[in-house]
Design a protein around this motif. Structure first.
Motif, PDB file in Angstrom:
ATOM      1  N   MET A  91       0.856  -1.185   0.000  1.00 31.47           N
ATOM      2  CA  MET A  91       0.000   0.000   0.000  1.00 31.47           C
ATOM      3  C   MET A  91       0.890   1.232   0.000  1.00 31.47           C
ATOM      4  O   MET A  91       1.939   1.248   0.644  1.00 31.47           O
ATOM      5  N   PHE A  92       0.463   2.237  -0.753  1.00 25.22           N
ATOM      6  CA  PHE A  92       1.244   3.461  -0.895  1.00 25.22           C
ATOM      7  C   PHE A  92       0.341   4.671  -0.734  1.00 25.22           C
ATOM      8  O   PHE A  92      -0.839   4.634  -1.100  1.00 25.22           O
ATOM      9  N   LEU A  93       0.903   5.743  -0.199  1.00 30.47           N
ATOM     10  CA  LEU A  93       0.221   7.033  -0.125  1.00 30.47           C
ATOM     11  C   LEU A  93       0.760   7.923  -1.240  1.00 30.47           C
ATOM     12  O   LEU A  93       1.972   8.118  -1.353  1.00 30.47           O
ATOM     13  N   PHE A  94      -0.130   8.410  -2.083  1.00 23.59           N
ATOM     14  CA  PHE A  94       0.222   9.323  -3.167  1.00 23.59           C
ATOM     15  C   PHE A  94      -0.562  10.613  -2.998  1.00 23.59           C
ATOM     16  O   PHE A  94      -1.650  10.624  -2.438  1.00 23.59           O
ATOM     17  N   ARG A  95      -0.022  11.704  -3.512  1.00 27.02           N
ATOM     18  CA  ARG A  95      -0.791  12.946  -3.622  1.00 27.02           C
ATOM     19  C   ARG A  95      -1.660  12.827  -4.872  1.00 27.02           C
ATOM     20  O   ARG A  95      -1.342  12.088  -5.800  1.00 27.02           O
ATOM     21  N   GLU A  96      -2.742  13.581  -4.890  1.00 27.72           N
ATOM     22  CA  GLU A  96      -3.647  13.531  -6.039  1.00 27.72           C
ATOM     23  C   GLU A  96      -2.918  13.921  -7.327  1.00 27.72           C
ATOM     24  O   GLU A  96      -3.136  13.337  -8.378  1.00 27.72           O
ATOM     25  N   SER A  97      -2.012  14.875  -7.253  1.00 27.88           N
ATOM     26  CA  SER A  97      -1.295  15.339  -8.443  1.00 27.88           C
ATOM     27  C   SER A  97      -0.311  14.300  -8.976  1.00 27.88           C
ATOM     28  O   SER A  97       0.111  14.391 -10.123  1.00 27.88           O
ATOM     29  N   ASP A  98       0.057  13.291  -8.167  1.00 26.79           N
ATOM     30  CA  ASP A  98       0.987  12.249  -8.613  1.00 26.79           C
ATOM     31  C   ASP A  98       0.312  11.175  -9.448  1.00 26.79           C
ATOM     32  O   ASP A  98       0.970  10.478 -10.224  1.00 26.79           O
ATOM     33  N   ILE A  99      -0.985  11.025  -9.327  1.00 22.44           N
ATOM     34  CA  ILE A  99      -1.705   9.987 -10.064  1.00 22.44           C
ATOM     35  C   ILE A  99      -1.809  10.396 -11.522  1.00 22.44           C
ATOM     36  O   ILE A  99      -2.210  11.516 -11.840  1.00 22.44           O
TER      37      ILE A  99
END
Length: 104
Positions: A91-99
């Protein structure tokens, strides 16, 4: 204490994503070594934060994905999160802008 449930709630514009499993066996039944398997760039959204704050009004700007959506991820980036020591799900945490994209 072992039965305690941990839950991750992302803050602001962060999104918790579970990466898809890499294919380690071909359709013909040949098992592929780990070195030849490419990095999986697809994942499923597990949890979504409320969104970034608008600086003038103070309200949240909603995020463009929701729980259960399939998304395209960058090859590098994200913060790895592990809930349990025996849990093998990535599981990873991404910022919305990274997707990169939302898959349908």
């Amino acid at each position: 204490m072992a039965a305690a449930i941990k839950k991750i709630i992302p803050m602001l514009d962060r999104i918790l994503i579970q990466r898809a499993e890499a294919v380690t066996k071909t359709k013909g039944g040949i098992v592929l070594p780990e070195k030849s398997v490419g990095k999986v760039l697809e994942g499923t959204v597990i949890a979504v934060g409320p969104g970034t704050r608008n600086t003038t009004t103070g309200s949240h700007i909603p995020i463009g994905v929701k729980e259960g959506d399939r998304v395209l991820l960058p090859e590098f980036g994200g913060t790895k999160v592990q809930l349990d020591s025996d849990d093998k799900k990535e599981m990873f945490l991404f910022r919305e802008s990274d997707i990169l994209a939302k898959l349908e």
